[in-house]
Motif scaffolding. Sequence first.
Motif, PDB file in Angstrom:
ATOM      1  N   UNK A  93      11.672 -22.582 -70.891  1.00  0.00           N
ATOM      2  CA  UNK A  93      11.633 -21.491 -72.217  1.00  0.00           C
ATOM      3  C   UNK A  93      12.189 -22.168 -73.456  1.00  0.00           C
ATOM      4  N   UNK A  94      13.036 -23.313 -73.096  1.00  0.00           N
ATOM      5  CA  UNK A  94      13.660 -23.662 -74.506  1.00  0.00           C
ATOM      6  C   UNK A  94      12.368 -24.673 -75.247  1.00  0.00           C
ATOM      7  N   UNK A  95      11.344 -24.882 -74.498  1.00  0.00           N
ATOM      8  CA  UNK A  95      10.295 -25.610 -75.108  1.00  0.00           C
ATOM      9  C   UNK A  95       9.292 -25.048 -75.741  1.00  0.00           C
ATOM     10  N   UNK A  96       9.092 -23.631 -75.351  1.00  0.00           N
ATOM     11  CA  UNK A  96       8.001 -22.819 -75.873  1.00  0.00           C
ATOM     12  C   UNK A  96       8.220 -22.531 -77.429  1.00  0.00           C
ATOM     13  N   UNK A  97       7.095 -22.337 -78.070  1.00  0.00           N
ATOM     14  CA  UNK A  97       7.232 -22.168 -79.389  1.00  0.00           C
ATOM     15  C   UNK A  97       6.133 -21.422 -80.145  1.00  0.00           C
ATOM     16  N   UNK A  98       5.472 -21.623 -81.151  1.00  0.00           N
ATOM     17  CA  UNK A  98       4.515 -20.802 -81.907  1.00  0.00           C
ATOM     18  C   UNK A  98       3.081 -21.060 -81.161  1.00  0.00           C
ATOM     19  N   UNK A  99       2.659 -19.947 -80.887  1.00  0.00           N
ATOM     20  CA  UNK A  99       1.338 -19.503 -80.117  1.00  0.00           C
ATOM     21  C   UNK A  99       1.507 -19.550 -78.548  1.00  0.00           C
ATOM     22  N   UNK A 100       2.711 -20.050 -78.005  1.00  0.00           N
ATOM     23  CA  UNK A 100       2.727 -19.883 -76.503  1.00  0.00           C
ATOM     24  C   UNK A 100       3.005 -18.630 -76.169  1.00  0.00           C
ATOM     25  N   UNK A 101       2.679 -18.420 -74.722  1.00  0.00           N
ATOM     26  CA  UNK A 101       2.717 -17.215 -74.402  1.00  0.00           C
ATOM     27  C   UNK A 101       3.825 -17.205 -73.059  1.00  0.00           C
ATOM     28  N   UNK A 102       4.497 -16.397 -73.006  1.00  0.00           N
ATOM     29  CA  UNK A 102       5.448 -16.196 -71.952  1.00  0.00           C
ATOM     30  C   UNK A 102       5.131 -14.738 -71.259  1.00  0.00           C
ATOM     31  N   UNK A 103       5.233 -14.792 -69.926  1.00  0.00           N
ATOM     32  CA  UNK A 103       5.001 -13.336 -69.245  1.00  0.00           C
ATOM     33  C   UNK A 103       5.741 -13.338 -68.039  1.00  0.00           C
TER      34      UNK A 103
END
Length: 553
Positions: free
Chosen positions: A75-85
């Motif tokens: 989760x620390x690596x997700x950023x702009x445009x990524x999708x977390x569900x």
Amino acid sequence: MPRIPIPLRRDGHRLTAPTLLDVPASQSGEEAHDWFLTASQRGNDATRLRPWTQGNRVRALVHGSSYFAALAGRLARVGQGDLVMFADWRGDPDERVADEGPTVSQVLAGAAQRGASVKGLLWRSHLDRLRFSGEQNRNLSQDVNDVGGEVLLDQRVRPFGSHHQKFFVLRHPGAAGDDIAFLGGIDPAHGRRDDADHRGDPQSVGYSRWYGDTTAWHDVQIELQGPVVRDVEDVFRERWEDPAALSRLPWHVLPDLVRRLDRDAGELPAPMPDPPAAGTCAVQLLRTYPNRWPGYPFAPDGERSVARGYAKALRRARSLVYVEDQYLWSTDVARVFADALDREPGLHLVVVVPRYPDQEGRLGRSAARLGHAQALEMVLAAGGDRVQVLDVENHLGEPVYVHAKVCVVDDVWATVGSDNFNRRSWTHDSELTAAVLDDERDGRAPVDPAGLGDGARVFARSLRLELWREHLDRDSDDDLLDPSEAVELVRRSAAALDAWHSGGRVGPRPPGRLRRHVAEVPAGWQRWVSALPYGAVLDPDGRPPRMRVHGHH
């Protein structure tokens, strides 16, 4: 343990109802499979899920501390445009994912603040005074939504039911090789962040008095990469796009308006293609959805592929079935294991369960003990000394709450998921489990434990061995590989620890953490009084009426 007579035969007639979980034959033109359900065998042609996917990497994350570290790192690596569900039964916003933090709320909110689209479904829990998690789930939802995420409270279940699925999906446009999913039995919640020492999560959850102030907790999650990530995503999308009201209870409307809770699901980003192949595992997603009114668009009569998946796999079992489960308290489920034991005289069953139930009230405790004792009696009647039922303690002699939901058959087929071995999980609540069949074979002897040509598969065997090394305090796999030898080692280890306790704990403590499990049976009148709450509330049946009448899943 006092015996509750549940014989397998009476007057020459079988009582274990072998047709109860009959899996229909594959339809003409379908790709057949020895272990996995075909599309028609799933029994739900409304879903978008594929029968199974290949080319996946699967890694077991034993213990909550391992899962939280892996999840927080991703989760620390997700950023702009990524999708977390994500979907969970419970989420505690202040649960720390490491000793010094951050918290669950902070890692999710941080993803949203960095520009990721964060979408979540948390079960809209029963009342807090019933010791559920309504306030915690609501607070986590609000924390994430306040910074641009969208986490909904989902009560689209049957009465007394819950959404029990526990999974995360992280997608990265332009970097599909980083796509990943996690699923299993672990919620981002208090009590779950324990490790192999089993001293408990410092942020403990209030369980029954037998587990003390800091409950030692044993659990398992898996990490998935490859095409299966898209299938886990589709599980989320199907639930998210359900047009039914998130809550149909009128007394929720005004409080929701006052709290400004989101009661309508927004649009999800367009689906992305499958992530690329990443490993050697074929994975089938198994689910439970109940028969609900109005029906789920993706499962109009519900889905019971969890039950069918186990039924199909257990018919191929020949050598060893290993189970870790929180409950194992339904005779409907026990029949599947009893049939396998009755059919295969060389089959062994090793089951690890909690020593004590999580129910504190007298009536709930008696109901749980009744179902548990009846289920164990059924498998013991079928397998005799080929069945070992065990529980776990830490090196201080404190009981460990077993929350894991794991099954390994003949070191070939393995499952990790959210479903427990009871009727509720197989028919009534939403559940998600991954069945894994690794194409890579383990060349160590015995190379084919079941003798059917399946060999021993790396993921299934490695998972069993990792769990047994911990439970037996061993560094080596050498005498754990052969099931026929390993089950006797387990038996001797538990007997030695039991003898040490009964002898007053004199001398060095024997290695190992497993002890023979003794199920307590409610006495006389409690047994009869417990039967109603057990069937109606504790372990209800979510099948359509016609299936109940005919005894089908």
